[in-house]
Design a protein around this motif. Structure first.
Motif, short mmCIF file in Angstrom:
data_model
loop_
_atom_site.label_atom_id
_atom_site.label_comp_id
_atom_site.label_asym_id
_atom_site.label_seq_id
_atom_site.Cartn_x
_atom_site.Cartn_y
_atom_site.Cartn_z
N LYS A 1 -51.65 -5.10 -16.72
CA LYS A 1 -51.27 -3.76 -17.17
C LYS A 1 -50.66 -3.80 -18.57
O LYS A 1 -50.90 -2.92 -19.39
N VAL A 2 -49.88 -4.85 -18.85
CA VAL A 2 -49.23 -4.94 -20.15
C VAL A 2 -50.25 -5.11 -21.27
O VAL A 2 -50.02 -4.69 -22.41
N THR B 1 -52.94 -4.29 -6.43
CA THR B 1 -52.78 -4.57 -7.85
C THR B 1 -51.68 -3.69 -8.45
O THR B 1 -51.13 -2.81 -7.77
N ALA B 2 -51.39 -3.91 -9.72
CA ALA B 2 -50.38 -3.09 -10.42
C ALA B 2 -50.82 -1.63 -10.53
O ALA B 2 -49.98 -0.75 -10.79
N TYR C 1 -57.41 1.19 -18.45
CA TYR C 1 -57.76 0.98 -17.04
C TYR C 1 -58.92 1.87 -16.58
O TYR C 1 -59.84 1.41 -15.90
N LYS C 2 -58.89 3.12 -16.96
CA LYS C 2 -59.94 4.04 -16.53
C LYS C 2 -61.31 3.60 -17.04
O LYS C 2 -62.29 3.59 -16.29
N GLN C 3 -61.36 3.23 -18.33
CA GLN C 3 -62.64 2.80 -18.90
C GLN C 3 -63.12 1.48 -18.29
O GLN C 3 -64.31 1.32 -17.99
N GLU D 1 -49.06 -6.80 -13.10
CA GLU D 1 -48.15 -5.98 -13.89
C GLU D 1 -47.99 -6.50 -15.30
O GLU D 1 -48.06 -5.76 -16.27
N SER D 2 -47.77 -7.82 -15.42
CA SER D 2 -47.50 -8.40 -16.73
C SER D 2 -48.06 -9.81 -16.79
O SER D 2 -48.92 -10.19 -15.99
#
Length: 334
Positions: free
Chosen positions: A140-141, A58-59, A147-149, A160-161
């Motif tokens: 990600k965009v 993954t990204a 991401y952590k949560q 990525e996008s």
């Protein structure tokens, strides 16, 4: 999709509750498996999940996900389209900042059971955790800063996008869902559909000689003449349609933004238009009544076509693309 969204802060208390819910939500096996997807059950269907996990690139790096995820949450329309296209009904999903509910181009019977968990790029983490997902799909965009949560709630697969890279994103989604075999069939069917539409509009040579523009009116922003590096641009490229020179000036290939006073720059043999938000506030009504608009080649030739923004711009998937191809053929040959 270039969509402006509101962002609201999360309190520490909410994050704490999310973390607590997350501990009960994560229950994936740690044993790796290269199992096929043929026996994968519908997400949220109540049948037991397949054993084992597999790793997806993954990204955000390699992520270990269930071999057969059962409770999938999707946080953007592209991910929603991918899941439904592959026969997976998510248990949760986000909606547009300007509208409640899910895009109307998707069958209501397939979306009525999906729990809304906030807006795109602003999901309600407590609502996500309460669904006890075993897989979260996003980009990600949209959600990189969460991401952590999200990963604390369930394995989170981010591309990525979004937009122009929708085909590669679909393959990542298919791998995460364990639906690679189904994905190959979807891609082959799309390619055949594209070839059919190209032939219907007169073949490759005529298609290349016909310039098409896509103009999007956006509430609170300038008018966007879409370039080639976006979802709709990629579909037009697949068909082999010509694009006006103005599209080469698009910032990052995405769009060339203009005021109503420069709408003549959108001139093309055919112009497709959509509106994000209120047509009056977005300037759609005023611009399309102007002399500059009426003097466009497409206007004079009756080749201006209004289309659904949530399909043509926000769909970002193969189910949307197939409907776009059908509508494009009908309008261009009707």
């Amino acid at each position: 999709m270039a969509t402006s969204v509101r962002r609201r802060g999360l309190t520490l208390g909410a994050l704490a509750l999310t973390g607590a819910l997350a501990l009960s939500a994560c229950g994936s096996s740690d044993s790796d498996s290269d199992s096929d997807s043929d026996s994968g059950a519908k997400s949220g269907g109540g049948s037991s999940a397949g054993s084992g996990t597999h790793t997806v690139k993954t990204a955000m790096g390699d992520v270990k996900v269930p071999a057969h995820p059962q409770r999938v949450v999707v946080l953007d329309t592209g991910e929603l389209d991918s899941a439904l296209t592959l026969g997976v009904e998510p248990v949760g999903g986000t909606h547009s900042a300007t509208e409640d509910g899910f895009p109307a181009y998707l069958p209501a019977a397939r979306t009525k059971g999906i729990k809304e968990v906030g807006e795109i790029a602003n999901p309600n983490l407590e609502a996500v955790a309460s669904l006890k997902p075993d897989l979260i799909l996003t980009s990600k965009v949209r959600d990189g800063d969460r991401y952590k949560q999200l990963s604390a709630i369930a394995p989170t697969v981010m591309t990525e996008s979004t937009g122009s890279d929708w085909k590669n994103n679909f393959k990542v989604h298919a791998e995460a869902l364990g639906k690679q075999a189904e994905a190959k069939k979807v891609i082959a069917a799309y390619d055949a559909h594209v070839a059919k539409v190209t032939e219907a509009v007169g073949g490759k040579k005529k298609a290349a000689a016909t310039d098409v523009n896509f103009v999007r009116f956006v509430e609170g922003a300038d008018i966007r003449i879409y370039g080639k590096q976006n979802y709709i641009g990629s579909i037009l490229a697949d068909i082999g349609m010509g694009r006006p020179a103005i599209t080469d000036k698009a910032k990052d290939g995405f769009s060339y933004d203009v005021s109503p006073e420069k709408i003549d720059l959108a001139d093309a043999d055919a112009v497709f238009t959509s509106t994000y938000g209120d047509p009056d506030k977005a300037g759609t009504t005023r611009t399309m009544k102007s002399g500059l608009w009426k003097n466009l080649t497409a206007s004079k030739d009756g080749k201006v076509f209004k289309v659904d923004d949530r399909l043509w711009i926000a769909g970002i998937g193969y189910t949307a693309a197939d409907q776009i191809l059908d509508e494009f053929q009908t309008k261009m040959t009707g």
